[in-house]
Design a protein around this motif. Structure first.
Motif, PDB file in Angstrom:
ATOM      1  N   MET A   1      -2.647  80.100  89.424  1.00  0.00           N
ATOM      2  CA  MET A   1      -3.021  79.821  90.811  1.00  0.00           C
ATOM      3  C   MET A   1      -3.398  81.140  91.506  1.00  0.00           C
ATOM      4  N   PHE A   2      -4.345  81.064  92.429  1.00  0.00           N
ATOM      5  CA  PHE A   2      -4.803  82.251  93.136  1.00  0.00           C
ATOM      6  C   PHE A   2      -4.313  82.233  94.582  1.00  0.00           C
ATOM      7  N   TYR A   3      -3.756  83.374  95.015  1.00  0.00           N
ATOM      8  CA  TYR A   3      -3.243  83.513  96.378  1.00  0.00           C
ATOM      9  C   TYR A   3      -3.949  84.674  97.077  1.00  0.00           C
ATOM     10  N   GLU A   4      -4.286  84.458  98.341  1.00  0.00           N
ATOM     11  CA  GLU A   4      -4.801  85.530  99.188  1.00  0.00           C
ATOM     12  C   GLU A   4      -3.733  85.822 100.236  1.00  0.00           C
ATOM     13  N   ILE A   5      -3.153  87.014 100.163  1.00  0.00           N
ATOM     14  CA  ILE A   5      -2.028  87.385 101.022  1.00  0.00           C
ATOM     15  C   ILE A   5      -2.478  88.539 101.903  1.00  0.00           C
ATOM     16  N   THR A   6      -2.473  88.330 103.214  1.00  0.00           N
ATOM     17  CA  THR A   6      -3.034  89.334 104.114  1.00  0.00           C
ATOM     18  C   THR A   6      -2.130  89.627 105.305  1.00  0.00           C
ATOM     19  N   PHE A   7      -2.210  90.876 105.761  1.00  0.00           N
ATOM     20  CA  PHE A   7      -1.675  91.268 107.068  1.00  0.00           C
ATOM     21  C   PHE A   7      -2.886  91.725 107.858  1.00  0.00           C
ATOM     22  N   SER A   8      -3.341  90.910 108.795  1.00  0.00           N
ATOM     23  CA  SER A   8      -4.613  91.169 109.455  1.00  0.00           C
ATOM     24  C   SER A   8      -4.524  90.878 110.948  1.00  0.00           C
ATOM     25  N   CYS A  33       1.312  88.065 109.064  1.00  0.00           N
ATOM     26  CA  CYS A  33       1.503  88.256 110.509  1.00  0.00           C
ATOM     27  C   CYS A  33       2.430  87.209 111.120  1.00  0.00           C
ATOM     28  N   ARG A  34       2.708  86.156 110.376  1.00  0.00           N
ATOM     29  CA  ARG A  34       3.525  85.064 110.914  1.00  0.00           C
ATOM     30  C   ARG A  34       5.003  85.469 110.900  1.00  0.00           C
ATOM     31  N   ARG A  35       5.500  85.920 112.046  1.00  0.00           N
ATOM     32  CA  ARG A  35       6.856  86.468 112.097  1.00  0.00           C
ATOM     33  C   ARG A  35       7.933  85.410 111.877  1.00  0.00           C
ATOM     34  N   GLU A  36       7.603  84.127 112.074  1.00  0.00           N
ATOM     35  CA  GLU A  36       8.606  83.066 111.891  1.00  0.00           C
ATOM     36  C   GLU A  36       8.691  82.611 110.435  1.00  0.00           C
ATOM     37  N   GLU A  37       7.788  83.109 109.583  1.00  0.00           N
ATOM     38  CA  GLU A  37       7.734  82.677 108.194  1.00  0.00           C
ATOM     39  C   GLU A  37       8.889  83.268 107.379  1.00  0.00           C
ATOM     40  N   ASP A  38       9.421  82.470 106.466  1.00  0.00           N
ATOM     41  CA  ASP A  38      10.428  82.949 105.523  1.00  0.00           C
ATOM     42  C   ASP A  38       9.706  83.376 104.255  1.00  0.00           C
ATOM     43  N   ARG A  68       7.865  92.497 104.659  1.00  0.00           N
ATOM     44  CA  ARG A  68       7.641  91.083 104.347  1.00  0.00           C
ATOM     45  C   ARG A  68       7.193  90.884 102.915  1.00  0.00           C
ATOM     46  N   LEU A  69       6.375  91.782 102.399  1.00  0.00           N
ATOM     47  CA  LEU A  69       5.990  91.704 100.985  1.00  0.00           C
ATOM     48  C   LEU A  69       7.192  91.879 100.071  1.00  0.00           C
ATOM     49  N   SER A  70       8.107  92.755 100.463  1.00  0.00           N
ATOM     50  CA  SER A  70       9.258  93.053  99.605  1.00  0.00           C
ATOM     51  C   SER A  70      10.209  91.874  99.457  1.00  0.00           C
ATOM     52  N   ARG A  71      10.069  90.866 100.304  1.00  0.00           N
ATOM     53  CA  ARG A  71      10.918  89.675 100.187  1.00  0.00           C
ATOM     54  C   ARG A  71      10.418  88.718  99.109  1.00  0.00           C
ATOM     55  N   MET A  72       9.183  88.876  98.678  1.00  0.00           N
ATOM     56  CA  MET A  72       8.608  87.962  97.692  1.00  0.00           C
ATOM     57  C   MET A  72       9.085  88.291  96.286  1.00  0.00           C
ATOM     58  N   GLY A 182       0.135  83.308 127.365  1.00  0.00           N
ATOM     59  CA  GLY A 182       1.118  83.459 126.291  1.00  0.00           C
ATOM     60  C   GLY A 182       0.558  83.482 124.889  1.00  0.00           C
ATOM     61  N   ILE A 183      -0.777  83.443 124.744  1.00  0.00           N
ATOM     62  CA  ILE A 183      -1.363  83.492 123.403  1.00  0.00           C
ATOM     63  C   ILE A 183      -0.985  84.793 122.700  1.00  0.00           C
ATOM     64  N   CYS A 184      -0.994  85.893 123.443  1.00  0.00           N
ATOM     65  CA  CYS A 184      -0.645  87.194 122.863  1.00  0.00           C
ATOM     66  C   CYS A 184       0.788  87.200 122.343  1.00  0.00           C
ATOM     67  N   ALA A 185       1.692  86.575 123.098  1.00  0.00           N
ATOM     68  CA  ALA A 185       3.093  86.523 122.685  1.00  0.00           C
ATOM     69  C   ALA A 185       3.253  85.718 121.396  1.00  0.00           C
ATOM     70  N   ALA A 186       2.493  84.643 121.290  1.00  0.00           N
ATOM     71  CA  ALA A 186       2.576  83.802 120.097  1.00  0.00           C
ATOM     72  C   ALA A 186       2.017  84.500 118.872  1.00  0.00           C
ATOM     73  N   LYS A 187       0.995  85.336 119.066  1.00  0.00           N
ATOM     74  CA  LYS A 187       0.316  85.962 117.936  1.00  0.00           C
ATOM     75  C   LYS A 187       0.855  87.341 117.573  1.00  0.00           C
ATOM     76  N   CYS A 188       1.696  87.937 118.408  1.00  0.00           N
ATOM     77  CA  CYS A 188       2.222  89.264 118.098  1.00  0.00           C
ATOM     78  C   CYS A 188       3.039  89.214 116.808  1.00  0.00           C
ATOM     79  N   PRO A 189       2.703  90.014 115.791  1.00  0.00           N
ATOM     80  CA  PRO A 189       3.405  89.947 114.505  1.00  0.00           C
ATOM     81  C   PRO A 189       4.865  90.388 114.552  1.00  0.00           C
ATOM     82  N   VAL A 190       5.241  91.130 115.604  1.00  0.00           N
ATOM     83  CA  VAL A 190       6.600  91.673 115.657  1.00  0.00           C
ATOM     84  C   VAL A 190       7.388  91.200 116.868  1.00  0.00           C
ATOM     85  N   GLY A 191       6.852  90.282 117.644  1.00  0.00           N
ATOM     86  CA  GLY A 191       7.570  89.755 118.799  1.00  0.00           C
ATOM     87  C   GLY A 191       7.784  90.769 119.911  1.00  0.00           C
TER      88      GLY A 191
END
Length: 249
Positions: A1-8, A33-38, A68-72, A182-191
Motif C-alpha cells: 500500500m502507498f501512503y503520502e504523509i505530509t506536514f504542510s 498537521c492534525r494535532r488531534e490525530e493519534d 508525530r512521525l516518531s510515534r509511528m 476561528g478557522i485559524c484556531a482550528a487549523k493551527c498545528p500546535v494549538g
C-alpha cells in the motif's frame, strides 16, 4: 500500500508531495498537521511504501513533525524522504528525517529536495512548485516508484550532529480585519490560537509555520512588518535566484 504523509502548514509541501506521488494510482493520505490525530495508530509493514514530506524549518525537520512521525511504527516499510524548502537551503533536513524514520522502523530508499514558495516572504520562489517543477517532479515520481519497488541503499546529504535549530522569531497576529471566525484556531498545528479568542496567539507555542496566515479568509493575520523587513534584508541574497530541485536514488 502507498501512503503520502505530509506536514504542510501552507500547502507548498503537500503540492510537491502530490506531484511526486503521481506514479501511484491509489494512496492513503496522512496529515501531520492534525494535532488531534493519534499518530501512534499508524503501523506499517514491509509491503508498504511511504512518501514522507516535510518543510525545512531553519535547516531542520520541524520539531512537531519529528515528534508525530516518531510515534509511528515503520515495520520495515520503504520510505521516500522529501524536504521542501523556501529557496534558501534544506541543510540537515533529509539527514535528520532519515534518522527519525530509521529509529521507528522505516527503511529509507529514495528522496528529493524540492523548492516551494517561501512561507513568510512569499515573493521568493513565488508560485513554486510551478509548471516546470510539476513536469519534473511527475517525471521523478516514476523513478521513485521504481527505486522503492527495487529497494537498495541510499545516502542523503546533511551533517551529524545537525545544525543548531534556528527559525525566524516571528509570531503572526490578528489585525483589525479579524472577524473572529476561528478557522485559524482550528487549523493551527500546535494549538497556539485559542478557540474562544482567535484574535490572540500564544507566542510560546507558535512555531511560525504561517498556517493561520494562509487560511485566514479575511487576510487579517500577519507578522510584525519591522521584523519582516529586517529578515528580508538579512536573507535576500540567500533567497534570490532560482534554486533547482534534487533527486536522490
Amino acid at each position: 500500500m502507498f501512503y503520502e504523509i505530509t506536514f504542510s502548514p501552507t500547502g507548498g509541501t503537500k503540492k510537491a508531495a502530490d506531484f511526486l506521488s503521481a506514479a501511484w494510482n491509489e494512496k492513503t493520505e496522512i496529515d501531520l498537521c492534525r494535532r488531534e490525530e493519534d499518530f501512534s495508530q499508524y503501523t506499517f509493514n514491509g509491503e508498504d511504501i511511504c512518501l514522507m514530506a516535510v518543510p525545512t524549518f531553519g535547516g531542520r525537520v520541524p520539531a512537531i513533525a519529528a515528534e508525530r512521525l516518531s510515534r509511528m511504527q515503520g515495520g520495515g516499510a520503504k520510505a521516500i524522504l522529501v524536504a521542501v524548502y523556501g529557496n534558501r537551503a534544506y541543510e540537515d533536513t533529509l539527514a535528520e528525517l532519515e534518522d527519525i524514520l530509521k529509529a521507528c522502523g522505516f527503511l529509507p530508499v529514495a528522496g528529493a529536495a524540492v523548492v516551494a514558495e517561501h512561507s513568510i516572504m512569499r515573493e521568493f520562489a513565488a508560485g513554486r512548485p510551478d509548471a516546470a517543477d510539476e513536469e519534473q517532479l511527475k517525471g521523478w515520481s516514476r523513478k521513485l516508484k521504481e527505486k522503492a519497488e527495487q529497494g537498495g541503499p541510499i545516502t542523503f546529504p546533511g551533517n551529524r550532529p545537525y545544525k543548531k535549530y534556528g527559525a525566524l522569531p516571528m509570531t503572526p497576529k490578528a489585525g483589525k480585519d479579524c472577524g473572529g471566525c476561528g478557522i485559524c484556531a482550528a487549523k493551527c498545528p500546535v494549538g497556539a490560537i485559542p478557540k474562544d479568542n482567535p484574535r490572540e496567539t500564544d507566542g510560546e507555542k507558535c512555531i511560525t509555520c504561517m498556517a493561520c496566515v494562509a487560511v485566514c479568509p479575511q487576510k487579517a493575520r500577519s507578522v510584525n512588518p519591522v521584523l519582516l523587513a529586517g529578515a528580508r534584508a538579512m536573507l535576500k541574497k540567500a533567497l534570490e535566484g532560482r534554486k533547482e530541485n534534487e533527486l536522490f536514488l
